[in-house]
Write a protein that holds these residues in place. Structure first.
Motif, PDB file in Angstrom:
ATOM      1  N   LEU A  66     -74.714 -66.301 -21.980  1.00  0.00           N
ATOM      2  CA  LEU A  66     -75.554 -66.222 -20.782  1.00  0.00           C
ATOM      3  C   LEU A  66     -74.904 -66.959 -19.612  1.00  0.00           C
ATOM      4  CD1 LEU A  66     -79.139 -66.683 -22.302  1.00  0.00           C
ATOM      5  CD2 LEU A  66     -78.014 -64.568 -21.584  1.00  0.00           C
ATOM      6  N   SER A  67     -74.321 -68.086 -19.908  1.00  0.00           N
ATOM      7  CA  SER A  67     -73.640 -68.829 -18.849  1.00  0.00           C
ATOM      8  C   SER A  67     -72.531 -67.998 -18.233  1.00  0.00           C
ATOM      9  CB  SER A  67     -73.016 -70.102 -19.401  1.00  0.00           C
ATOM     10  OG  SER A  67     -73.987 -70.890 -19.986  1.00  0.00           O
ATOM     11  N   VAL A  68     -71.807 -67.344 -19.102  1.00  0.00           N
ATOM     12  CA  VAL A  68     -70.734 -66.487 -18.616  1.00  0.00           C
ATOM     13  C   VAL A  68     -71.308 -65.411 -17.699  1.00  0.00           C
ATOM     14  CG1 VAL A  68     -69.121 -64.680 -19.324  1.00  0.00           C
ATOM     15  CG2 VAL A  68     -69.139 -66.871 -20.517  1.00  0.00           C
ATOM     16  N   GLY A  69     -72.417 -64.840 -18.116  1.00  0.00           N
ATOM     17  CA  GLY A  69     -73.044 -63.810 -17.302  1.00  0.00           C
ATOM     18  C   GLY A  69     -73.457 -64.337 -15.933  1.00  0.00           C
ATOM     19  N   LEU A  70     -73.747 -65.608 -15.895  1.00  0.00           N
ATOM     20  CA  LEU A  70     -74.171 -66.207 -14.631  1.00  0.00           C
ATOM     21  C   LEU A  70     -72.993 -66.794 -13.851  1.00  0.00           C
ATOM     22  CD1 LEU A  70     -77.366 -68.002 -15.988  1.00  0.00           C
ATOM     23  CD2 LEU A  70     -77.336 -66.139 -14.317  1.00  0.00           C
ATOM     24  N   GLY A  71     -71.843 -66.749 -14.452  1.00  0.00           N
ATOM     25  CA  GLY A  71     -70.678 -67.307 -13.776  1.00  0.00           C
ATOM     26  C   GLY A  71     -70.711 -68.820 -13.721  1.00  0.00           C
ATOM     27  N   LEU A  72     -71.351 -69.420 -14.693  1.00  0.00           N
ATOM     28  CA  LEU A  72     -71.424 -70.882 -14.723  1.00  0.00           C
ATOM     29  C   LEU A  72     -70.272 -71.450 -15.529  1.00  0.00           C
ATOM     30  CD1 LEU A  72     -75.244 -71.208 -15.427  1.00  0.00           C
ATOM     31  CD2 LEU A  72     -74.069 -71.511 -13.244  1.00  0.00           C
ATOM     32  N   GLY A  73     -69.939 -72.655 -15.229  1.00  0.00           N
ATOM     33  CA  GLY A  73     -68.873 -73.317 -15.970  1.00  0.00           C
ATOM     34  C   GLY A  73     -68.919 -74.801 -15.677  1.00  0.00           C
TER      35      GLY A  73
END
Length: 697
Positions: free
Chosen positions: A332-339
Motif C-alpha cells: 500500500l505504501s508503494v501504491g501511495l508513493g511513500l518511503g
DNA sequence: GGGCCATGT
DNA sequence: TAGCACATGGCCC
C-alpha cells in the motif's frame, strides 16, 4: 550497479507471435531482464540464446523445479483469492481503506532525498585504469559469472549476474576483466568524499550507491534539489572520472526509482508535491520498486493482475486479505508513493557468512577440506569484527543445485576456526554421502559483548541507562555507539528522537482503537520494567534484501489460520507498535515489522512483576511498593544478573547508548521467544498493578 | 531453533 | 569444452 541489474521483460515474450513452439519463452530467468542501456536489445534472441545454452543442464532442471514451485504458489493464492466471500472482501476492503488513510497521514514532504548511482561502476573503474577498453564491449567477471557489464556490452544483452560463457555467446568479442575489489573500494572512497560534503550522514548503500539528505544544503544555498544533483554529479566526475546518475525525490524509495530513469549520466527530479508523486507512481511498473523482485512481481501480476504501483491501491482489499501485515503495508505504501524520509535506523549485523562454489564432488576428504578453508576465512572475518556467535549454519548445494541448510545452536559462543570447523563438520557428517558443488558457513546469534571488552564500565552504563529507562527518562546521552561494523550504513544520531518516540510508542498502544479487543492482557495490571531494547520495526530499503515474504498465502489456506490472520488484523498487534504481551499469543512475528512508518518499533521486554504489589516475580523477594528506591535497585539487580549470564539477551551496546536503542536490531527471534514465555505470572491470579517505578518522573 | 526464501550486488 | 555467485535479512513452522 543496483538499479541497473533488474528489470524484466518476461511478459513481452508471451505476446510474441505464434509461429511454432518457443520453449525458451517459458524459461524465466533474470538474465533476460532488460536494464538501463538495454533498450535496443533483441530480447527474444537473448532469451533464446540463454535458453539454448542452459537447457539440459542440471542448473536448468533446478530452475524448472523452482519455476514449478512458484507456479504452485500462484495457484494457491489464486484459489484462496477466489474463495474470499463477499463479506470477507468487504471487511478487508475497509481494512485497506483505513490503512491507506493512516499511511497517507505519514506522508512527509519536508525532506529532499538524493539517490546517487554510479554508472556501470566496476566496468567504469576498469576502463579508467585501462583506457584501451573504452568503447569496447566489456564485462567485469569471469566465465562463470559477470558482475557488471559496460553499456557497449549491454547492447548485446550482456548483463550482471549472467554467466560469462553465455555472455560470450551473445557477444563473442566481449572482453572479460577479472574483478578487483580493491580498485572499486578505492574509487568508491573518492565518491564518498564528495557525498560527505553534501550530507555528512549520507547512507552508503553499496560501493556504488548512496542516499543523501540534501534538504539542508539545498536550503542553505537556496538552490533546487536538481541543481544540487547536477553539481554533485559534476564534482564526482571531476574527482573520479566516473559518471553517475541521480534521482531527487521526497523519500528514499522514490529517489532510488528516479535515479534509474535517466541512466547513464543523467538525473531525474520528482517534485515534492502529492500530485506529482501520485502521477509518477500511477504508471510505474512495480518491478521498479526496490524490494519487489522477480518472484513478488510474478505473484502480484499473476494473482492480482497488478503491474503498476497504482494498482496496488485498487487491489488493496485483496492484498490485505492475502498478505501479512508487513507485506500489505509495504504494498500500500508503494501504491501511495511513500518511503522513508527519516534518517535510517541503525542496523547491526545479524549474521556473517561465506560460501564457495567448486567442482561438484562427493569426496569426503575434499568436502571436509572445504569446510576447513571456509572455517578459517569465516573465523578471521569474525575476529576482525570481534564477533562471537552461537548458531552455526551449514549451507549445501548439491550437484543438482538443490540447496539445503543445516543449523546448530550451541550453548556457548564460538568464533575460532577450530570451533567452527568442529561443528560444521558435525553438520556435514549428517549429510554424507552427498555430492556437493557449494558449501557455505554462517554464524549468527551474536554475543553482544565483544571479547576483551571490559565488562565493568559496560555494566555500569547499562544500569544507569536502565534506570533511566524504567523511569521513563531516557539517557539521551552521548555514549559511544560502538564500532560501526557494516560498511553499508553510516550512522545517524537519533538521540532525541528516541525518547520521544518511546513515549509515543507507549501512548499509541492505548490510543489505537484496534487495540481494544484484547481484554485479557496478563500484564495489564502489572508493574513492569522494561529491559529496554527495541527492534527496528521498519524494513529499510537501503541496501536491498528486506522484502517481506509475500508467501503468507501458504499458511492461510485453512479456515483456522484465516481466522488467526483475521484476529491479527483486528487484534492488539494491528498496525501500531505494541508492547502487549498478549500479542505474542496471536502473533505472526512479522506483525512486529512495519514498513515505512519511520519509527515504529516493537519492544522486547523482560519484566519484573511485583506480584500482589509486593513480591518479585523473578525471585520472590518481598518489597512493598513504597520502597521505590529499593525496588529500583532490585530491578537493576535482576537486569544486571540477566545481562551478565544471558549471553544472547539484549544487545548491550544497544542499551548502553540510549540513542541507539531504538535504532538497533537485536536478535529478535530469541526475544520473541522469551517474551512468549515471560509472564510466567501471566497465568497466576495475581493482583498486580502499575507501581511507582515506571511512573517516576 | 531450523529451514528456506527473497533480494540485490 | 563446459560452464550459472555470494552475502544477508526475514518469514514460517
Amino acid at each position: 550497479m543496483a538499479a541497473e541489474e533488474k528489470k524484466k521483460e518476461e511478459s513481452e515474450s508471451e505476446s510474441a507471435s505464434s509461429d511454432g513452439p518457443r520453449p525458451w519463452q517459458s524459461y524465466h530467468t533474470v538474465y533476460t531482464n532488460a536494464k538501463a542501456g538495454m533498450e535496443g536489445v533483441d530480447k527474444e534472441k537473448v532469451q533464446r540464446v540463454v535458453y539454448e545454452m542452459s537447457k539440459g543442464s542440471k542448473y536448468f532442471e533446478n530452475e524448472e523445479r523452482k519455476e514449478a514451485f512458484i507456479r504452485q504458489k500462484i495457484e494457491r493464492m489464486r484459489a484462496r483469492s477466489a474463495e474470499l466471500t463477499a463479506a470477507e472482501l468487504a471487511h478487508y476492503q475497509t481494512v485497506a481503506d483505513k490503512r491507506m488513510l493512516e499511511l497517507e497521514a505519514t506522508r512527509d514532504f519536508s525532506k529532499v532525498w538524493l539517490h546517487v548511482d554510479m554508472d556501470a561502476f566496476y566496468a567504469a573503474v576498469e576502463t579508467l585504469s585501462d583506457p584501451s577498453l573504452k568503447g569496447k564491449p566489456m564485462a567485469v567477471g569471469g566465465m562463470s559469472m559477470i558482475s557488471t557489464a559496460n553499456y557497449e556490452a549491454r547492447r548485446y544483452g550482456v548483463r550482471a549476474a549472467m554467466p560469462g560463457f553465455i555472455a560470450r555467446k551473445l557477444c563473442p568479442e566481449l572482453i572479460l576483466v577479472p574483478v578487483d575489489f580493491k580498485k572499486y573500494t578505492y574509487y568508491s572512497g573518492l565518491t564518498r568524499k564528495v557525498f560527505q560534503r553534501y550530507d555528512p550522514h549520507f547512507i552508503a548503500g553499496s560501493l556504488d550507491e548512496a542516499y543523501l539528505d540534501i534538504t539542508e544544503v539545498s536550503k542553505e544555498r537556496g538552490v533546487s534539489g536538481g541543481e544540487v544533483a547536477e553539481e554533485l554529479r559534476n564534482t564526482v566526475f571531476g574527482e573520479t572520472g566516473l559518471t553517475c546518475s541521480a534521482g531527487v525525490a521526497a523519500n528514499r524509495l522514490l529517489a532510488k526509482v528516479c535515479s534509474d530513469i535517466n541512466k547513464p549520466n543523467g538525473q531525474f527530479v520528482l517534485p515534492n508535491e502529492r500530485l506529482a508523486v501520485m502521477t509518477f507512481i500511477s504508471s510505474l511498473p512495480i518491478r521498479k520498486i526496490g524490494g519487489i523482485g522477480k518472484v513478488t512481481e510474478r505473484i502480484l501480476t499473476d494473482v492480482f493482475g497488478i503491474s503498476t504501483c497504482e494498482e496496488m491501491l485498487q487491489k488493496g482489499g485483496y492484498l490485505c486479505a492475502l498478505f501479512s501485515h508487513s507485506s500489505a503495508d509495504f504494498f500500500l505504501s508503494v501504491g501511495l508513493g511513500l518511503g522513508a524520509t527519516d534518517p535510517p535506523q541503525m542496523r547491526l549485523r545479524k549474521s556473517i557468512s561465506n560460501e564457495r562454489t567448486f567442482q561438484a564432488t562427493d569426496n569426503e576428504a575434499l568436502l571436509y577440506q572445504k569446510i576447513d578453508e571456509l572455517a578459517e576465512m569465516l573465523s578471521s572475518d569474525m575476529q576482525k569484527e570481534g564477533l562471537h556467535g552461537r548458531t552455526l549454519t551449514l549451507k549445501l548445494k548439491t550437484s543438482s543445485f538443490e540447496v539445503r541448510t543445516r543449523a546448530l545452536t550451541l550453548q556457548n559462543y564460538i568464533s575460532s576456526r577450530d570451533d567452527i570447523y568442529k561443528y560444521a563438520s558435525k553438520l556435514l557428517k549428517a549429510e554424507l554421502p552427498v555430492s556437493l558443488r557449494l558449501i557455505g558457513l554462517r554464524v549468527s546469534q551474536f554475543k553482544e559483548d565483544k571479547v576483551g571488552a571490559p565488562s565493568d564500565p559496560t555494566q555500569k552504563t547499562l544500569l544507569s541507562f536502565m534506570s533511566a529507562d524504567a523511569s521513563g527518562n531516557f539517557n539521551k546521552g552521548q555514549s559511544s555507539l560502538g564500532s560501526e561494523t557494516s560498511s553499508t550504513l553510516f550512522m545517524n544520531d537519533l538521540g532525541v528522537d528516541i525518547s520521544v518516540e518511546t513515549d509515543e510508542t507507549i501512548e499509541s498502544e492505548s490510543e489505537n482503537p484496534l487495540d481494544r479487543n484484547d481484554a485479557s492482557d496478563p500484564t495489564r495490571n502489572c508493574t513492569w520494567i522494561e529491559f529496554a531494547g527495541k527492534t527496528e520495526g521498519m524494513h529499510e530499503h537501503i541496501n536491498g534484501s528486506t522484502m517481506d515474504k509475500a508467501d503468507a498465502c501458504t499458511k492461510e489456506s485453512d479456515p483456522k489460520s484465516r481466522q488467526l490472520e483475521k484476529s491479527n488484523r483486528m487484534g492488539p498487534d494491528s498496525f501500531l507498535p505494541h508492547t502487549s504481551e498478549m500479542s505474542s499469543c496471536l502473533n505472526q512475528e512479522d506483525n512486529n515489522h512495519y514498513r515505512l512508518q519511520g519509527e515504529t518499533s516493537s519492544r522486547h521486554e523482560e519484566q519484573i512483576l511485583w506480584m500482589n504489589d509486593y513480591k518479585c516475580s523473578l525471585c520472590g523477594i518481598e518489597l512493598p511498593s513504597s520502597f521505590v528506591e529499593e525496588r529500583q535497585e532490585h530491578a537493576d539487580f535482576h537486569l544486571a544478573e540477566r545481562l551478565q549470564k544471558e549471553e544472547s539477551g539484549m544487545d548491550s551496546r544497544t542499551v548502553i547508548a540510549g540513542k541507539r536503542s531504538a535504532q538497533t536490531q537485536t536478535g529478535s527471534g530469541k526475544k520473541h521467544k522469551k517474551r512468549k514465555s515471560l509472564p510466567s505470572d501471566g497465568h497466576l491470579p495475581i493482583n498486580v498493578f502499575f507501581g511507582k517505578i515506571n511512573q517516576k518522573p
